[in-house]
Write an enzyme that holds these catalytic residues in place. Structure first.
Site, PDB file in Angstrom:
ATOM      1  N   LYS A 196      55.787  54.574  48.400  1.00 10.86           N
ATOM      2  CA  LYS A 196      56.258  53.209  48.632  1.00 10.86           C
ATOM      3  C   LYS A 196      57.455  52.919  47.739  1.00 10.86           C
ATOM      4  CE  LYS A 196      54.841  48.385  48.510  1.00 10.86           C
ATOM      5  NZ  LYS A 196      53.729  47.435  48.476  1.00 10.86           N
ATOM      6  N   LYS A 249      56.470  54.147  53.237  1.00  7.88           N
ATOM      7  CA  LYS A 249      56.857  52.764  53.496  1.00  7.88           C
ATOM      8  C   LYS A 249      58.135  52.429  52.752  1.00  7.88           C
ATOM      9  CE  LYS A 249      55.245  48.185  52.567  1.00  7.88           C
ATOM     10  NZ  LYS A 249      54.531  47.420  51.612  1.00  7.88           N
TER      11      LYS A 249
HETATM   12  C1  PBG Z   1      51.791  44.256  49.003  1.00  3.19           C
HETATM   13  C2  PBG Z   1      52.535  44.624  50.221  1.00  3.19           C
HETATM   14  C3  PBG Z   1      53.854  44.319  50.574  1.00  3.19           C
HETATM   15  C4  PBG Z   1      54.027  44.812  51.849  1.00  3.19           C
HETATM   16  C5  PBG Z   1      52.842  45.416  52.231  1.00  3.19           C
HETATM   17  N1  PBG Z   1      51.944  45.293  51.205  1.00  3.19           N
HETATM   18  C6  PBG Z   1      54.889  43.562  49.836  1.00  3.19           C
HETATM   19  C7  PBG Z   1      55.564  44.147  48.665  1.00  3.19           C
HETATM   20  O1  PBG Z   1      55.250  45.222  48.192  1.00  3.19           O
HETATM   21  O2  PBG Z   1      56.431  43.415  48.151  1.00  3.19           O
HETATM   22  C8  PBG Z   1      55.272  44.680  52.667  1.00  3.19           C
HETATM   23  C9  PBG Z   1      55.080  44.807  54.138  1.00  3.19           C
HETATM   24  C10 PBG Z   1      56.209  44.324  54.961  1.00  3.19           C
HETATM   25  O3  PBG Z   1      57.329  44.069  54.477  1.00  3.19           O
HETATM   26  O4  PBG Z   1      56.004  44.208  56.180  1.00  3.19           O
HETATM   27  N2  PBG Z   1      52.237  44.848  47.834  1.00  3.19           N
END
Ligand code: PBG
Length: 329
Positions: A196, A249
């Site tokens: 991520k 992601k």
């Molecule tokens: C929680 C999380 C996030 C997303 C998924 N889980 C936000 C972030 O990390 O700021 C983002 C998903 C999206 O943008 O559709 N940490």
């Protein structure tokens, strides 16, 4: 006058039937995951301004959309909770009667055919919007691990079939696996958002969940997008700690990571086409600059081509429909 050429790649592109016959990437609706937001309150279905067509639902209204997903043949739904009250410790994230726990209980009862995944993180629940417990302005890794473990256990006890930690703390998969097992939840899989990146593509999600950090950014825990080897390191580490599925992601700009990790490991691969990807497609289509359907289909098919087994998208219902139609898949 025809040239002397034996190999002509265009031969296999002559008709639609033939192109379909030789298609290399095949997709199935059961591999789609729809991410959605549930919030405290009653009789709420409110559109998210930066994600047109996506809504926040109160628990009582949530079955409407769950039934739509089940009817469309989407395999799974991932729930994000938005609590009425946020605090420094994100306590509503691990409350047994927290918003997402109540949502899982209701969802399992009302629409039992879907497979339910819980996002395990704290940023939607903390007043400061960071993904863990703060010590000064730094997110304390090891203090956060206990809370993540509690979030996972309470979500599964409420009805979640799988948990997906998105916090990017070190050692989180091991901490969560131990806590699940300690509570007898041996069969609950963990899908790790291992790979991520700190990404501006999450902007609309943070509007939706009110989870933008109050100060600073997430770069001390989410990865620098210049890095490839670090992504591999995170993936391998999480597999060692017990992750059953690895997620990359965002999706669209990160498909090199999907392919690389797919080739190097033997776990199923997921990719999350995030809020900013959705918002760009919607905005471009609204302006008439791109063809929404054509683009969302292409984005999904290319993720599968890169090696994705599970695709998370706000377009899940549309994708299921286009797979049925034979437009993709
Ligand atoms: C929680 C999380 C996030 C997303 C998924 N889980 C936000 C972030 O990390 O700021 C983002 C998903 C999206 O943008 O559709 N940490």
């Amino acid at each position: 006058m025809e040239r002397d050429m034996i190999v002509r790649p265009r031969r296999l592109r002559t008709t639609a039937a033939l192109r379909k016959m030789v298609r290399e990437t095949r997709m199935d609706k059961s591999s789609l995951v729809y991410p959605m937001f549930v919030m405290d309150g009653e009789n709420i279905k409110e559109e998210i301004p930066t994600m047109p067509g996506q809504y926040r639902y109160s628990v009582d209204r949530m079955p409407e959309i769950l039934n739509e997903m089940a009817d469309a043949g989407v395999g799974s739904v991932m729930l994000f909770g938005i609590p009425a009250k946020k605090d420094e410790y994100g306590s509503q994230a691990y409350a047994c009667d927290g918003i997402v726990q109540r949502a899982f209980a209701k969802a399992k009862k009302e629409v039992p055919d879907l497979y339910y995944i819980g996002d395990v993180c704290m940023c939607e629940y903390t007043s400061h919007g960071h993904c863990g417990i703060l010590k000064g302005e730094y997110v304390d890794n090891d203090l956060t691990l206990d809370k993540l473990a509690e979030i996972a256990v309470t979500q599964v006890q409420a009805g979640a079939d799988m948990v997906a930690p998105s916090d990017m703390m070190d050692g989180h998969i091991q901490a969560i696996r131990e806590a699940l097992d300690h509570n007898g939840l041996f069969t609950t899989p963990i899908m790790s958002y291992a790979v991520k990146y700190a990404s501006a593509f999450y902007g609309p999600f943070r509007d939706a969940a009110g989870s933008a950090p109050a100060f600073g950014d997430r770069k001390s825990y989410q990865m620098d997008y210049h890095n490839r080897r670090e992504g591999m390191k995170e993936a391998l580490l999480d597999i060692e700690e017990g992750a059953d599925i690895i997620m990359v992601k965002p999706a669209m700009s990160y498909l090199d990571m999907v392919r690389e990790i797919k080739d190097a490991t033997d776990v199923p691969m997921a990719a999350y086409s995030v809020s900013g990807e959705y918002a760009m497609v919607k905005a471009g289509a609204k302006l008439g600059y791109i063809d929404e359907t054509a683009v969302l289909c292409e984005m999904a098919a290319c993720a599968y081509r890169a090696g994705v087994d599970i695709y998370m998208s706000y377009f899940a219902k549309e994708l299921a429909y286009y797979m049925d139609e034979g437009r993709i898949g």
